[in-house]
Scaffold this active site. Structure first.
Site, short mmCIF file in Angstrom:
data_model
loop_
_atom_site.label_atom_id
_atom_site.label_comp_id
_atom_site.label_asym_id
_atom_site.label_seq_id
_atom_site.Cartn_x
_atom_site.Cartn_y
_atom_site.Cartn_z
N ASP A 30 0.79 -1.18 0.05
CA ASP A 30 0.21 -0.02 0.04
C ASP A 30 0.95 1.15 -0.03
OD1 ASP A 30 -2.49 1.34 -0.09
OD2 ASP A 30 -2.69 1.21 2.08
N HIS A 47 2.65 3.24 -9.05
CA HIS A 47 2.40 1.92 -9.32
C HIS A 47 3.68 1.29 -10.06
CE1 HIS A 47 -1.58 2.29 -7.50
NE2 HIS A 47 -1.96 2.93 -8.74
N LEU A 141 10.29 -21.10 -4.49
CA LEU A 141 9.45 -20.21 -3.83
C LEU A 141 8.17 -20.18 -4.47
CD1 LEU A 141 9.01 -17.54 -1.83
CD2 LEU A 141 9.54 -16.35 -4.13
C1 IPE Z 1 -5.74 -2.80 -0.47
O1 IPE Z 1 -5.00 -1.37 -0.64
C2 IPE Z 1 -5.63 -3.43 -1.88
C3 IPE Z 1 -4.23 -3.55 -2.35
C4 IPE Z 1 -3.16 -3.20 -1.74
C5 IPE Z 1 -4.24 -4.26 -3.53
P1 IPE Z 1 -6.38 -0.17 -0.69
O2 IPE Z 1 -5.52 1.16 -0.82
O3 IPE Z 1 -7.09 -0.34 -1.96
O4 IPE Z 1 -6.93 -0.32 0.62
P2 IPE Z 1 -8.02 0.62 1.36
O5 IPE Z 1 -8.74 1.34 0.66
O6 IPE Z 1 -7.31 1.82 2.09
O7 IPE Z 1 -8.44 0.10 2.68
C1 IPE Z 2 -1.56 0.28 -3.49
O1 IPE Z 2 -1.28 1.70 -3.35
C2 IPE Z 2 -1.81 -0.32 -4.81
C3 IPE Z 2 -3.02 -0.90 -5.23
C4 IPE Z 2 -4.18 -0.63 -4.30
C5 IPE Z 2 -3.30 -1.31 -6.46
P1 IPE Z 2 -2.40 2.77 -3.40
O2 IPE Z 2 -2.83 2.78 -5.06
O3 IPE Z 2 -3.52 2.30 -2.69
O4 IPE Z 2 -1.81 3.73 -2.90
P2 IPE Z 2 -2.40 4.85 -1.96
O5 IPE Z 2 -2.79 4.05 -0.77
O6 IPE Z 2 -3.55 5.58 -2.54
O7 IPE Z 2 -1.26 6.06 -1.49
MG MG Z 3 -4.06 2.20 -0.80
#
Ligand code: IPE
Ligand code: IPE
Ligand code: MG
Length: 255
Positions: A30, A47, A141
């Site tokens: 995240d 990303h 792995l």
């Molecule tokens: C969880 O992250 C999903 C992934 C890392 C793929 P999100 O960014 O979507 O989660 P919330 O919305 O903060 O709970």
């Molecule tokens: C995690 O990073 C990646 C996915 C959920 C695909 P985010 O895109 O949720 O990044 P933040 O949380 O908005 O910073």
């Molecule tokens: Mg996120």
């Protein structure tokens, strides 16, 4: 990318220094968007950088001798993001499979995808199947990719499969046991995650592995996912090594 190809699935639960090693580590990757925004870049750049961090993590997991890693790559709720971001993420998945699959295969990595498949676009489905088929017999792995994954959806699908068996008369209601339900989950046959790592300072599961996480250890760190590296991974592993898991029992130290 190179991953230690000689990695043995039956590895011991300690590293070379004798510290306790998790057999299965799951990552909630995240903070990509915040990483990019903090630099005045579009979220998609976060990303892209996040994929680099993932490559480091896979390599390092193979090196230290972890058996299984699960990565949360796209949740069943992430479809609610702006269309341009969703389509960028789909493109990134495509590029990951196209660019990294042969190298992962050479490194003896076995890929498994978890998550709902029903409404996925045929092109994406084909890609996921190709990754699983090519690496099916590998013994190194195990890389579990949670894609279009939501734990409630996974548990529901498992419950429906068991209900169908009861309706068909193959199962009695009392055959619906923990093992039977685990066996219908997408993670059937995998050990539960010993350690779940979430980056970016958020402290929640966001619908990830709700059933399997019953006795997982959690590690939250403030680093945004693109900044997560080998040193951060080692720090999480050290922290895990110092934890005492009691599973509802009492501390060994109290005897
Ligand atoms: C969880 O992250 C999903 C992934 C890392 C793929 P999100 O960014 O979507 O989660 P919330 O919305 O903060 O709970
Ligand atoms: C995690 O990073 C990646 C996915 C959920 C695909 P985010 O895109 O949720 O990044 P933040 O949380 O908005 O910073
Ligand atoms: Mg996120």
């Amino acid at each position: 990318m190179s991953v230690n190809p000689d990695h043995n699935l039956q590895t011991s639960a300690t590293d070379s220094s004798g510290a306790k090693l998790p057999r299965h580590v799951a990552f909630i990757m995240d903070g990509n968007g915040r990483w990019a925004t903090a630099r005045g870049l579009p979220r998609t750049e976060g990303h892209r950088q996040g994929l680099e961090a993932l490559r480091k993590v896979i390599r390092h997991a193979g090196k230290v001798g972890i058996d299984v890693i699960t990565i949360y790559s796209f949740s069943s709720e992430n479809w609610s993001r702006p269309e341009a971001e969703v389509s960028f993420l789909m493109g990134l998945l495509r590029r990951f499979v196209q660019r990294d699959l042969s190298e992962l295969h050479e490194a003896n990595v076995k890929i498994r995808i978890i998550g709902g498949r029903r409404d996925l676009e045929p092109g994406i489905l084909k890609l996921l199947k190709e990754a699983e088929d090519l690496t099916r017999n590998n013994s190194g792995l195990e890389l579990v990719v949670a894609f279009n994954y939501g734990a409630r959806d996974e548990i529901l699908r498992a419950a429906q499969a068991l209900a169908q068996k009861v309706a068909d008369g193959v199962f009695n209601p009392e055959d619906v046991t923990e093992d039977a339900l685990s066996g219908e989950l997408d993670t059937s046959g995998l050990p539960d995650p010993d350690l779940i790592i979430r980056t970016s300072g958020e402290m929640r599961l966001s619908n990830f592995l709700l059933w399997q996480a019953a006795y997982s250890e959690f590690y939250f760190c403030d680093l945004l996912w693109p900044d997560f590296d080998e040193a951060a991974f080692d720090q999480a592993l050290d922290c895990f090594g110092a934890r005492e898991r009691r599973y509802g029992g009492v501390s060994a130290k109290t005897f």
